[in-house]
Design a protein around this motif. Sequence first.
Motif, PDB file in Angstrom:
ATOM      1  N   VAL A   1      -2.945  -7.761  -5.963  1.00  0.00           N
ATOM      2  CA  VAL A   1      -2.378  -8.920  -5.657  1.00  0.00           C
ATOM      3  C   VAL A   1      -2.242 -10.361  -6.330  1.00  0.00           C
ATOM      4  O   VAL A   1      -4.379 -10.397  -7.570  1.00  0.00           O
ATOM      5  CB  VAL A   1      -2.879  -9.158  -4.484  1.00  0.00           C
ATOM      6  N   VAL A   2      -1.493 -10.615  -6.225  1.00  0.00           N
ATOM      7  CA  VAL A   2      -1.714 -12.397  -6.884  1.00  0.00           C
ATOM      8  C   VAL A   2      -1.428 -13.685  -6.316  1.00  0.00           C
ATOM      9  O   VAL A   2      -0.057 -12.767  -4.812  1.00  0.00           O
ATOM     10  CB  VAL A   2      -0.467 -11.639  -8.282  1.00  0.00           C
TER      11      VAL A   2
ATOM     12  N   ALA B   1       0.779  -1.111  -0.317  1.00  0.00           N
ATOM     13  CA  ALA B   1       0.079  -0.198  -0.100  1.00  0.00           C
ATOM     14  C   ALA B   1       0.868   1.140  -0.503  1.00  0.00           C
ATOM     15  O   ALA B   1       0.548   2.642  -0.551  1.00  0.00           O
ATOM     16  CB  ALA B   1      -0.952  -0.002   1.181  1.00  0.00           C
ATOM     17  N   ARG B   2       2.027   1.204   0.977  1.00  0.00           N
ATOM     18  CA  ARG B   2       2.858   2.637   0.770  1.00  0.00           C
ATOM     19  C   ARG B   2       3.570   2.718  -0.053  1.00  0.00           C
ATOM     20  O   ARG B   2       3.942   3.545  -0.974  1.00  0.00           O
ATOM     21  CB  ARG B   2       3.581   2.272   2.302  1.00  0.00           C
ATOM     22  N   SER B   3       4.117   1.919  -0.916  1.00  0.00           N
ATOM     23  CA  SER B   3       4.625   1.271  -1.885  1.00  0.00           C
ATOM     24  C   SER B   3       4.465   1.400  -3.575  1.00  0.00           C
ATOM     25  O   SER B   3       4.988   2.156  -4.609  1.00  0.00           O
ATOM     26  CB  SER B   3       5.993   0.643  -2.465  1.00  0.00           C
ATOM     27  N   GLY B   4       2.931   1.712  -3.729  1.00  0.00           N
ATOM     28  CA  GLY B   4       2.497   0.583  -4.668  1.00  0.00           C
ATOM     29  C   GLY B   4       2.244   0.286  -5.564  1.00  0.00           C
ATOM     30  O   GLY B   4       2.228   0.464  -6.524  1.00  0.00           O
TER      31      GLY B   4
ATOM     32  N   MET C   1      -9.234  -6.716   0.424  1.00  0.00           N
ATOM     33  CA  MET C   1      -9.697  -5.160   0.530  1.00  0.00           C
ATOM     34  C   MET C   1      -9.629  -4.023   1.531  1.00  0.00           C
ATOM     35  O   MET C   1     -10.699  -3.281   1.319  1.00  0.00           O
ATOM     36  CB  MET C   1     -11.258  -5.753   0.477  1.00  0.00           C
ATOM     37  N   ARG C   2      -9.063  -4.594   2.545  1.00  0.00           N
ATOM     38  CA  ARG C   2      -9.673  -4.234   4.222  1.00  0.00           C
ATOM     39  C   ARG C   2      -8.317  -3.000   3.578  1.00  0.00           C
ATOM     40  O   ARG C   2      -8.497  -1.653   3.451  1.00  0.00           O
ATOM     41  CB  ARG C   2      -8.671  -4.760   5.581  1.00  0.00           C
ATOM     42  N   TYR C   3      -7.448  -3.013   2.595  1.00  0.00           N
ATOM     43  CA  TYR C   3      -5.693  -2.182   2.411  1.00  0.00           C
ATOM     44  C   TYR C   3      -6.152  -1.147   1.441  1.00  0.00           C
ATOM     45  O   TYR C   3      -5.148  -0.666   0.713  1.00  0.00           O
ATOM     46  CB  TYR C   3      -4.203  -2.569   2.331  1.00  0.00           C
ATOM     47  N   GLY C   4      -7.602  -1.707   0.522  1.00  0.00           N
ATOM     48  CA  GLY C   4      -7.851  -1.018  -0.809  1.00  0.00           C
ATOM     49  C   GLY C   4      -6.482  -1.628  -2.115  1.00  0.00           C
ATOM     50  O   GLY C   4      -6.755  -0.675  -2.688  1.00  0.00           O
ATOM     51  N   LEU C   5      -6.416  -2.310  -1.806  1.00  0.00           N
ATOM     52  CA  LEU C   5      -5.230  -3.190  -3.467  1.00  0.00           C
ATOM     53  C   LEU C   5      -6.072  -4.106  -4.226  1.00  0.00           C
ATOM     54  O   LEU C   5      -5.278  -4.652  -4.725  1.00  0.00           O
ATOM     55  CB  LEU C   5      -4.303  -4.188  -2.098  1.00  0.00           C
ATOM     56  N   GLU C   6      -7.120  -3.939  -4.165  1.00  0.00           N
ATOM     57  CA  GLU C   6      -8.143  -4.332  -5.402  1.00  0.00           C
ATOM     58  C   GLU C   6      -7.336  -4.376  -6.650  1.00  0.00           C
ATOM     59  O   GLU C   6      -7.257  -3.506  -7.310  1.00  0.00           O
ATOM     60  CB  GLU C   6      -9.357  -4.027  -5.492  1.00  0.00           C
TER      61      GLU C   6
END
Length: 167
Positions: free
Chosen positions: A49-50, A12-15, A41-46
């Motif tokens: 993620v693989v 999340a921090r690095s993108g 979903m909690r971290y908004g990384l939809e």
Amino acid sequence: FLHLEYLMGLSARSGLPLHVHVDQNNTASEVETEMLARATMRYGLEGRVVAVHGISIACHPKKYRQEVYKMCKDAGIVFVTCPTAWIDSRRTELLSPTHNAITPVDEMLNYDIPVALGTDNIHDIYKPYSTGDMSIELKFLLEATHIYDHDALFDIAVTNGQKILDL
């Protein structure tokens, strides 16, 4: 679980996208794919993620598998299956639905979850004779899952891997 929170925070921090090995021991005690989907979903990384492997998903009852697939779809998780990685799993006395030791790709495709082909065992301690020949991985996948649709196999072997690698 803390390791997942740590990795999600880094992503999340690095993108940067996140690739995580989950559910690879072929046992119903593993629920890491569910944990990964929820954390994504909690971290908004939809869509970033693989999940690599996901073998243990097949050890669970169909209703649970279907819920996991829905969560993965909502989280935009894509999978990399490594068909020969756990093909040598040992016999166990644990009871579970009849399945093989390969990611349940056939079911995932029914949920429009992208799956790519990979291998993580090339001349290593676990598979000293593995060459990384992707045609062998593809052959194991299609025989174990009964996916004989050429377009679907092409997507798994080529298109989806390019997407995951951002090529």
